[in-house]
Design a protein around this motif. Structure first.
Motif, short mmCIF file in Angstrom:
data_model
loop_
_atom_site.label_atom_id
_atom_site.label_comp_id
_atom_site.label_asym_id
_atom_site.label_seq_id
_atom_site.Cartn_x
_atom_site.Cartn_y
_atom_site.Cartn_z
N MET A 6 79.73 -17.15 12.57
CA MET A 6 80.44 -16.26 13.47
C MET A 6 81.90 -16.71 13.57
SD MET A 6 78.17 -14.09 14.56
CE MET A 6 78.78 -13.34 16.05
N ALA A 7 82.78 -15.79 13.72
CA ALA A 7 84.20 -16.11 13.92
C ALA A 7 84.76 -15.15 14.97
CB ALA A 7 84.98 -15.95 12.62
N ILE A 8 85.67 -15.64 15.77
CA ILE A 8 86.30 -14.77 16.75
C ILE A 8 87.18 -13.81 15.96
CG2 ILE A 8 87.82 -14.66 18.74
CD1 ILE A 8 85.18 -16.17 19.19
N ALA A 9 86.92 -12.52 16.15
CA ALA A 9 87.59 -11.56 15.29
C ALA A 9 88.41 -10.52 16.01
CB ALA A 9 86.54 -10.85 14.44
N PHE A 10 88.38 -10.48 17.30
CA PHE A 10 88.93 -9.30 17.94
C PHE A 10 89.58 -9.68 19.25
CE2 PHE A 10 89.17 -4.92 18.31
CZ PHE A 10 88.75 -4.50 19.55
N VAL A 11 90.78 -10.21 19.18
CA VAL A 11 91.45 -10.67 20.39
C VAL A 11 92.51 -9.67 20.81
CG1 VAL A 11 92.91 -12.49 21.35
CG2 VAL A 11 91.04 -13.09 19.83
N SER A 56 80.47 -11.55 13.05
CA SER A 56 80.02 -12.40 11.96
C SER A 56 80.98 -12.26 10.80
CB SER A 56 78.61 -11.96 11.51
OG SER A 56 78.29 -12.56 10.28
N THR A 57 81.22 -13.35 10.10
CA THR A 57 82.05 -13.27 8.90
C THR A 57 81.37 -12.46 7.81
OG1 THR A 57 81.16 -15.37 8.13
CG2 THR A 57 83.24 -15.46 9.36
#
Length: 180
Positions: A6-11, A56-57
């Protein structure tokens, strides 16, 4: 336990801006990614805080949205050159403390293949950077772009995908009209 895929994708997609109500995080540790909601797929998007969602990446739809954002950068330059009204932002990966999030930069200029601007939200993976920090991002590192004038948005392909992943009534509250 942190899920490695998982990666933080939407800030700061919807409420971005330098006058955001988010406060400075004194904590230098990356944000913990919560477990999937009951009944949700293990790779489903996971809300972290308002305007921050972990993807998720391996999420093909979000990866496709980033690819479209990169592929349409010439259109972004056309709109800039035409003097299109609005707030200009680009999304790029920001890594600190071994974790990567994808965050918006509110632009103040472009020079020698680099977008220059101010971080448009408070990063969630540490305290090395804070909202309002001046940064330079190579055009090659840009994942998405957006010009926002009120509810009208050019670009914003990752925003479009995030809205598509929300319940329709929640997405409708943002009142965004996308333009190409």
């Amino acid at each position: 336990m942190r899920n490695p895929v998982m990666a933080i994708a939407f800030v700061a997609v919807f409420g971005y801006g330098l006058y955001n109500a988010a406060g400075y995080r004194p904590d230098s540790r990356p944000v913990a990614i919560p477990a999937a909601a009951p009944g949700a797929l293990p790779m489903s998007p996971r809300p972290i805080k308002p305007n921050v969602v972990a993807y998720s990446t391996a999420d093909d739809a979000m990866q496709g949205a980033k690819a479209k954002g990169r592929a349409t950068l010439p259109r972004f330059h056309e709109l800039i050159d035409a003097g299109t009204r609005g707030t200009y932002t680009v999304k790029f990966p920001l890594t600190q403390n071994g974790a990567t999030e994808h965050i918006w930069l509110q632009l103040v200029g472009f020079s020698n293949g680099h977008f220059v601007g101010l971080l448009a939200d408070e990063p969630v993976n540490g305290n090395k950077y804070k909202m309002g920090d001046r940064m330079s991002v190579a055009e090659a590192d840009v994942e998405d772009w957006m010009i926002r004038d009120g509810g009208n948005v050019y670009g914003g392909y990752t925003v479009r995908q995030a809205l598509a992943d929300m319940p329709k009534e929640q997405a409708a509250k943002y009142g965004i009209t996308f333009k190409d």
